[in-house]
Write an enzyme that holds these catalytic residues in place. Structure first.
Site, mmCIF file in Angstrom:
data_model
loop_
_atom_site.group_PDB
_atom_site.id
_atom_site.type_symbol
_atom_site.label_atom_id
_atom_site.label_comp_id
_atom_site.label_asym_id
_atom_site.label_seq_id
_atom_site.Cartn_x
_atom_site.Cartn_y
_atom_site.Cartn_z
ATOM 1 N N HIS A 1 -10.767 -6.082 7.971
ATOM 2 C CA HIS A 1 -11.921 -5.766 6.817
ATOM 3 C C HIS A 1 -12.978 -4.863 7.163
ATOM 4 C CE1 HIS A 1 -9.412 -9.021 5.584
ATOM 5 N NE2 HIS A 1 -9.550 -9.060 4.125
ATOM 6 N N GLU B 1 0.910 -1.134 0.028
ATOM 7 C CA GLU B 1 0.030 0.003 -0.123
ATOM 8 C C GLU B 1 0.868 1.320 0.070
ATOM 9 O OE1 GLU B 1 -0.643 -2.584 1.801
ATOM 10 O OE2 GLU B 1 -2.553 -3.134 0.852
#
Lengths: 426, 325
Positions: free
Chosen positions: B129, B60
């Site tokens: 998540h 990321e």
């Protein structure tokens, strides 16, 4: 029906399909949980896939050499005799592309249709502006914030505004009674104005003054709460007026007619005490003291002033008090004690030329006496016709407390006392 | 007009942007060949090729750092950080660099980046998540943060974000991806960034929310309406900048408000909103403003998720309390 369908799982790394290399367990064969059931080749490697279920292999999702997509049926394991697809299914249950089962998590699949968003309305707010603390105070004091003008920045209503509004409502009502110790103020239902048909186009809108609004509120309260009736009579006022003239001459001071009327009302109230009272639920609170309300006409409207303990005052004292109260009322300087808590009310409408009337009983009291202008009229005395000043009387009262007979009794006492004031001496 | 879910609206908007704007590219984990773990970028690789739709490594920090470089060099990358819980390795790039490039270069360079981040719970997924930590990004000067709750806004806000010369964090409520649909024209009107929407006009109470919680907020409003209350719903749509004008006007109008967000309570955007309300609407408030929020805990796993997320019942309880004052 216990067949379990095992779809090709996503084994990660962006793999979307796998080719069947070799089935390790044929259809009809037995497999235990976690035992390898098939060998597949992906873009990355040849790998065995274990069956998550124990049982009999019912169905192979694809033949050797064929390609299975992620999410498609790989193998079905169940009991001997199970069929695939099950008789009641609608066939292919795989989804591909944008609707395929997500790799992570479970999404709700039934989409709710959203109604279109309406045109954005222009925001508006004409509600009163006041701090929560001030709102709380207003609630406690029974002040309606929509009727208060704010003096704070940007028209906000301050604590002082609320306190002043509460005091003003107590100060100058026409027919109201706001003393906390006797009655708790009740909110009055707002009656919406109805516009009559055929109103001319040109019109002027005049907001009511605070006094007018207060008077209106009290009128509504009385009208809706008290079943009231009015009884009428007439008085030969010759002796009354002569007495007044004598007193004025002796003491060289004007003596308002109201003072004499109040002086003659007191003994009548003592004789019929239910009129010096207040209805509180199912109890009639009869007062020993006579606090007589006297209506005063001011440019803004009628204000009732209160003579405390009128029964203990002589006529001259009453006269002085009436003068003082009248001046204070007209200059709007009445103290709360001078403006609330009357036990009976007297209204001299004769001063404005009125004769008979139907005065409205002030909320919290039982009766009100209206005295009209004395007019020279023919009268009968000892069988002879003469001329005398005849004064009309109108007594309105609360019919819950007094019936016609009781009302007549008070009126008779009043007529006697006013006709012959000497009677009040004993 | 085509009926599209929120997921399809995003897909369609990316498709059109790639078609019409030559400098737009899509970059993230699994966006190309897989078409995205929620299929948001499905079909784009086939149509626009691997120079425009690019699978990144699992990194990321690299996605955002490289994205910043591409942006400063003149392209308009639409980056994806697969879940908000995965965004933290990129936090330094976002907060220390992406958000500051205009300031640092004294307006010589801007970063016309869109960072798409699917977020939010209620999807029964594993750890990392389901979180909702949008406050952290809204708190960062130099970043715009927007969050649609319906397909029309998703399309309109995304196009505006792509065309904006500065970085925009575009949050996508995963739970609503396929749970809401709307009729959309093929060319959807742009929604200006920094604007809230009064989705439902009312007079008695203002319900302020955004993202997936709009679903529960809409249901609570229906229930209030059924019992004779007139609720106003404000979908904030933009957390940075906050459309203070719209939300404060609504609260002034009704005098009563409840803020609903799934993010943890302490320091959530609800706190900022309530602070603004008391600052600017104190004289119009009839009751204290209440917040219905997620708890100050790690988002639980599937079996306990329903206890974590604000439910319609909790929203109704707060509304009842506010209306009773």
């Amino acid at each position: 029906m216990t067949a379990h369908e095992f779809c090709l799982p996503d084994i990660g790394e962006g793999l979307v399909e796998a080719e069947i290399v070799r089935w390790l367990v044929p259809v009809g064969g037995q497999v235990t949980a976690d035992e390898s059931v098939v060998e597949v080749e992906t873009a990355k490697a040849v790998t065995d896939i274990p069956s998550p279920f124990a049982g009999t292999v019912i169905h192979h999702g694809a033949a050797e050499g064929e390609v299975v997509q992620v999410g498609q049926t790989l193998v079905v394991v169940g009991e001997p005799g199970d069929t695939w697809p099950p008789a009641d299914s609608d066939g292919d249950t795989t989804r591909t592309g944008a609707d395929a089962a997500p790799i992570v998590g479970t999404l709700a699949e039934t989409a709710q249709e959203l109604p279109p968003v309406p045109e954005q309305p222009a925001p508006s707010s004409d509600r009163p502006r006041a701090l929560p603390l001030v709102r709380k105070l207003a609630k406690e004091l029974g002040v309606d914030l929509t009727r208060v003008t704010g003096t704070g920045a940007h028209d906000r209503i301050t604590r002082q505004d609320v306190e002043a509004a509460a005091a003003a409502t107590n100060e100058a009502p026409a027919t109201t009674d706001n003393t906390a110790e006797r009655h708790s103020p009740e909110p009055v239902a707002h009656v919406p104005a109805t516009k009559p048909a055929g109103v001319p186009a040109a019109e002027e809108r005049r907001p009511l003054s605070r006094l007018r609004r207060t008077i209106a509120a009290n009128m509504v309260r009385s009208w809706t709460e008290i079943p009231q009736v009015t009884a009428f009579d007439e008085v030969d006022a010759s002796r009354l007026l002569a007495l007044r003239a004598s007193l004025q001459k002796r003491h060289e001071t004007p003596v308002p007619l109201d003072a004499l009327v109040v002086a003659t009302v007191i003994p009548a109230l003592r004789a019929v005490p239910v009129f010096n009272a207040s209805l509180d639920g199912d109890d009639l609170v009869v007062y020993g003291r006579h606090d007589i309300g006297v209506a005063v006409d001011t440019p803004d409207g009628v204000i009732v002033t209160v003579i405390r303990d009128a029964g203990a005052k002589g006529v001259l004292e009453l006269a002085a008090e009436i003068h003082r109260l009248g001046a204070a009322a007209r200059s709007r300087n009445l103290k709360p004690t001078d403006a609330t808590g009357q036990t009976f009310t007297v209204s001299n409408i004769g001063a404005a030329g009125g004769t008979f009337g139907t005065p409205i009983v002030p909320p919290g009291t039982v009766g009100i006496l209206s005295v009209g202008r004395a007019k020279e009229q023919p009268v009968v005395r000892d069988g002879q016709i003469g001329i005398a000043p005849v004064m009309p009387l109108s007594l309105s009262y609360d019919h819950r407390v007094a019936d016609g007979a009781v009302g007549r009794r008070l009126l008779a006492q009043l007529v006697q006392n006013l006709t012959d004031p000497a009677l009040i001496l004993a | 007009m085509t009926s599209r879910t929120l997921a399809q609206a995003v897909n369609h908007t990316l498709d059109r942007a790639l078609a019409e704007l030559d400098d737009v590219l899509v970059l993230g984990e699994d966006v190309a060949r897989t078409g995205g773990v929620f299929r948001i970028t499905d079909g784009l690789l086939e149509r626009y090729g691997d120079q425009r739709v690019i699978d990144s490594p699992l990194a990321e920090s690299g996605i955002v750092g490289v994205g910043l470089g591409l942006a400063v060099a003149g392209l308009r990358p639409v980056l994806e950080l697969q879940f908000m819980g995965f965004s933290y390795p990129a936090f330094d790039q976002l907060v220390s660099h992406v958000s500051r490039i205009r300031h640092r270069s004294r307006h010589r360079f801007t970063a016309p980046l869109v960072i798409r981040i699917p977020y939010g719970g209620g999807i029964g997924a594993a750890e990392h998540h389901s979180e909702s930590t949008e406050t952290v990004y809204a708190h960062t000067p130099g970043l715009k943060v927007v969050v649609p709750s319906r397909p029309m806004d998703a399309a309109g806000l995304l196009r505006s974000a792509i065309e904006d010369p500065d970085p925009v964090v575009f949050l996508e409520p995963i739970r609503l991806y396929r749970a809401v649909k709307e009729d959309l024209p093929d060319v959807t009107p742009r929604v200006p960034l920094g604007t809230a929407s009064v989705e439902r006009a009312g007079t008695d109470i203002t319900l302020l929310s955004w993202g997936a919680m709009m679903k529960e907020t809409r249901e609570a409003a229906d229930q209030l309406a059924a019992s004779g209350i007139s609720p106003e719903i404000v979908d904030l749509r933009s957390l940075a900048p906050l459309d203070s004008e719209t939300l404060l006007a609504s609260v002034r109008k009704t005098g009563r408000a409840v803020v609903i967000h799934e993010a943890p309570r302490t320091g959530g955007m609800g706190a900022e909103i309530v602070a603004q309300i008391q600052e600017h609407c104190a004289y119009e408030l009839e009751a204290p403003v209440l917040r219905v929020t997620g708890w100050d805990t790690v988002v639980p796993l599937k079996l306990s998720e329903e206890h974590y997320l604000p439910s319609v019942k909790r929203i109704m309880a707060a509304a009842d309390q506010v209306l009773a004052s």
